[in-house]
Design an enzyme around this catalytic site. Structure first.
Site, PDB file in Angstrom:
ATOM      1  CB  CYS A  57      -6.867  40.419  64.982  1.00 37.36           C
ATOM      2  SG  CYS A  57      -7.640  40.442  63.362  1.00 37.36           S
ATOM      3  CB  CYS A  61      -2.332  43.106  59.147  1.00 37.34           C
ATOM      4  SG  CYS A  61      -3.999  42.606  58.663  1.00 37.34           S
ATOM      5  CB  CYS A  64      -1.909  44.902  62.887  1.00 36.70           C
ATOM      6  SG  CYS A  64      -3.273  45.393  63.962  1.00 36.70           S
ATOM      7  CB  CYS A 101     -13.587  56.059  63.849  1.00 38.37           C
ATOM      8  SG  CYS A 101     -13.677  57.529  62.844  1.00 38.37           S
ATOM      9  CB  CYS A 132     -16.557  56.075  61.172  1.00 40.33           C
ATOM     10  SG  CYS A 132     -15.423  55.170  60.096  1.00 40.33           S
ATOM     11  CB  CYS A 192     -13.608  55.786  55.672  1.00 34.76           C
ATOM     12  SG  CYS A 192     -12.026  56.234  56.419  1.00 34.76           S
ATOM     13  NE  ARG A 264      -9.950  60.956  59.371  1.00 33.16           N
ATOM     14  CZ  ARG A 264     -10.833  60.177  58.734  1.00 33.16           C
ATOM     15  NH1 ARG A 264     -10.516  58.956  58.405  1.00 33.16           N
ATOM     16  NH2 ARG A 264     -12.027  60.640  58.455  1.00 33.16           N
TER      17      ARG A 264
HETATM   18  N1  SAM Z   1      -9.650  44.818  61.682  1.00 38.44           N
HETATM   19  C1  SAM Z   1     -10.158  45.777  60.817  1.00 38.44           C
HETATM   20  C2  SAM Z   1      -9.436  45.840  59.496  1.00 38.44           C
HETATM   21  O1  SAM Z   1      -8.256  45.539  59.429  1.00 38.44           O
HETATM   22  O2  SAM Z   1     -10.070  46.220  58.515  1.00 38.44           O
HETATM   23  C3  SAM Z   1     -10.185  47.178  61.404  1.00 38.44           C
HETATM   24  C4  SAM Z   1      -9.098  47.686  62.308  1.00 38.44           C
HETATM   25  S1  SAM Z   1      -7.521  47.942  61.539  1.00 38.44           S
HETATM   26  C5  SAM Z   1      -6.488  48.234  62.942  1.00 38.44           C
HETATM   27  C6  SAM Z   1      -7.692  49.504  60.697  1.00 38.44           C
HETATM   28  C7  SAM Z   1      -6.520  50.038  59.905  1.00 38.44           C
HETATM   29  O3  SAM Z   1      -5.541  50.605  60.762  1.00 38.44           O
HETATM   30  C8  SAM Z   1      -5.705  49.066  59.067  1.00 38.44           C
HETATM   31  O4  SAM Z   1      -6.344  48.785  57.851  1.00 38.44           O
HETATM   32  C9  SAM Z   1      -4.436  49.840  58.840  1.00 38.44           C
HETATM   33  O5  SAM Z   1      -4.512  50.585  57.649  1.00 38.44           O
HETATM   34  C10 SAM Z   1      -4.345  50.770  60.044  1.00 38.44           C
HETATM   35  N2  SAM Z   1      -3.211  50.405  60.921  1.00 38.44           N
HETATM   36  C11 SAM Z   1      -3.159  49.343  61.746  1.00 38.44           C
HETATM   37  N3  SAM Z   1      -1.974  49.292  62.399  1.00 38.44           N
HETATM   38  C12 SAM Z   1      -1.250  50.345  61.971  1.00 38.44           C
HETATM   39  C13 SAM Z   1       0.079  50.808  62.275  1.00 38.44           C
HETATM   40  N4  SAM Z   1       0.875  50.181  63.120  1.00 38.44           N
HETATM   41  N5  SAM Z   1       0.506  51.934  61.652  1.00 38.44           N
HETATM   42  C14 SAM Z   1      -0.318  52.577  60.785  1.00 38.44           C
HETATM   43  N6  SAM Z   1      -1.555  52.173  60.459  1.00 38.44           N
HETATM   44  C15 SAM Z   1      -2.019  51.067  61.038  1.00 38.44           C
HETATM   45 FE1  SF4 Z   2      -6.715  42.359  62.507  1.00 37.26          FE
HETATM   46 FE2  SF4 Z   2      -4.999  44.370  62.758  1.00 37.26          FE
HETATM   47 FE3  SF4 Z   2      -5.281  43.169  60.435  1.00 37.26          FE
HETATM   48 FE4  SF4 Z   2      -7.295  44.707  61.374  1.00 37.26          FE
HETATM   49  S1  SF4 Z   2      -5.261  45.375  60.791  1.00 37.26           S
HETATM   50  S2  SF4 Z   2      -7.461  42.674  60.414  1.00 37.26           S
HETATM   51  S3  SF4 Z   2      -7.057  44.302  63.564  1.00 37.26           S
HETATM   52  S4  SF4 Z   2      -4.504  42.228  62.294  1.00 37.26           S
END
Ligand code: SAM
Ligand code: SF4
Ligand code: DTB
Length: 322
Positions: A57, A61, A64, A101, A132, A192, A264
């Site tokens: 990606c 973030c 992630c 989802c 979802c 959501c 949730r």
């Molecule tokens: N890429 C899209 C986005 O960021 O909107 C969708 C997938 S992203 C992985 C969905 C959500 O997962 C993130 O917004 C975050 O809140 C949650 N998330 C991701 N990594 C996480 C982690 N290590 N621990 C807890 N929540 C996590």
């Molecule tokens: Fe990409 Fe992870 Fe951020 Fe979603 S949360 S935008 S998958 S880096």
């Protein structure tokens, strides 16, 4: 016009913080009372996640595993075939999940992805499940296209307070998130939206995040509260974990601020004791992700969850009859 999820209230940060700071028993009593007025307290909704496009990606973030900016060791893959997605959804439905989802590690979907994504929605809906998706940022046309395909919910988290957002993500801003949320709402898809705690933020940031959600024109129908799953190689790998009582307080506050939303208990349950989860269900949490993986990280798995549900006398929530 009143909406099923409620909304239209304006909460100040001070009011919300005062609720959060109340003696624990008072806070839990209030939250549980609100919960009982709006839901069957012994039912919890089951959702199942699938990563339909994993890793690589472009976003940064800091929590992630799927960001290309950090050496998490995760292998990136292409968008899954529609048939495989539908086959996985069927297994989840047969194991009791009512909502499927699908997540993609994108900044947002590209025009070339939209046909496949729409076909996934149609295929999963045809199984009788709620659908979802979480695909990153959407413009209004994309949201309308997903709605047309039959999408029930779109997950798009604000993750933390506006003040702390820039400490966690620099490739987009808080206002970008709100814009996508407005596009999703305008298209008629249910929202959501929640966040993550345990990313080094202060209590005030957690409360502020919930106040932002509670002050949206309509409350999100679904509010995922994730406890950070620390991922090796990411900047937050060594973040200080949130203390369990503070986490339960936050669930209680979410229930009071958004009485009709489904809250949730999302990522991070493998690190929670049964007793902590039980307190969260008492405080108003009424949905979980089932199955042994979330998108890329671990989840307790069906055996552990059904054992916990049976000890607590909790039943899976059924789909509303349509
Ligand atoms: N890429 C899209 C986005 O960021 O909107 C969708 C997938 S992203 C992985 C969905 C959500 O997962 C993130 O917004 C975050 O809140 C949650 N998330 C991701 N990594 C996480 C982690 N290590 N621990 C807890 N929540 C996590
Ligand atoms: Fe990409 Fe992870 Fe951020 Fe979603 S949360 S935008 S998958 S880096
Ligand atoms: C949400 O708030 N939590 C889910 C879902 N929305 C997409 C994702 C949790 C991801 C946990 C980390 C992982 O599995 O990679």
């Amino acid at each position: 016009m009143p909406t099923p999820a409620g909304g239209g209230m304006h909460w100040t940060l001070e009011e919300a913080q005062a609720l959060y700071d109340a003696p624990f028993n008072d806070l839990l009593f209030q939250a549980h009372s609100v919960h009982r007025q709006n839901f069957d307290p012994n039912r919890v909704q089951l959702s199942r996640l699938l990563s339909v496009k994993t890793g690589g990606c472009p976003e940064d973030c800091g929590y992630c595993s799927q960001s290309a900016h950090y050496p998490s060791g995760l292998k990136a893959s292409k968008l899954m075939e529609v048939e495989r997605v539908v086959a996985e959804a069927r297994k989840a439905r047969d194991a009791g999940a009512t909502r499927y989802c699908m997540g993609a590690a994108w900044r947002g979907p590209k025009a070339r992805d939209m046909d496949a994504v729409a076909a996934m929605i149609e295929g999963v809906k045809a199984l009788g499940m709620e659908t979802c998706m979480t695909l990153g940022m959407l413009d209004l046309d994309q949201a309308r296209r997903l709605k047309q395909a039959g999408l029930d919910y779109y997950n798009h988290n604000i993750d933390t307070s506006e003040r702390y957002y820039g400490e966690i993500i620099t490739t987009r801003c808080f206002a970008d998130r709100l814009e996508t949320l407005a596009n999703v709402r305008a298209s008629g898809i249910k929202v959501c939206c929640g966040g993550i705690v345990g990313m080094g933020e202060q209590t005030i940031d957690r409360v502020d995040m919930l106040v932002t959600l509670a002050n949206l024109p309509e409350h999100p129908e679904s509010v995922p509260i994730n406890m950070l799953i620390p991922i090796e190689g990411t900047p937050l790998a060594k973040a200080e974990p949130i203390e369990p009582i503070a986490f339960v307080r936050l669930i209680a506050l979410a229930r009071i601020l958004m009485p009709k939303s489904v809250i949730r208990l999302s990522a991070g349950r493998t690190a929670m004791s049964d007793e902590m989860q039980a307190l969260c269900f008492f405080a108003g949490a009424n949905s979980i992700f089932v199955g042994d993986t979330l998108l890329t990280a671990e989840n307790p798995g069906e055996d552990k969850d059904s054992a916990l549900f049976s000890r607590l006398g909790i039943q899976p929530m059924e789909l509303p009859t349509r």
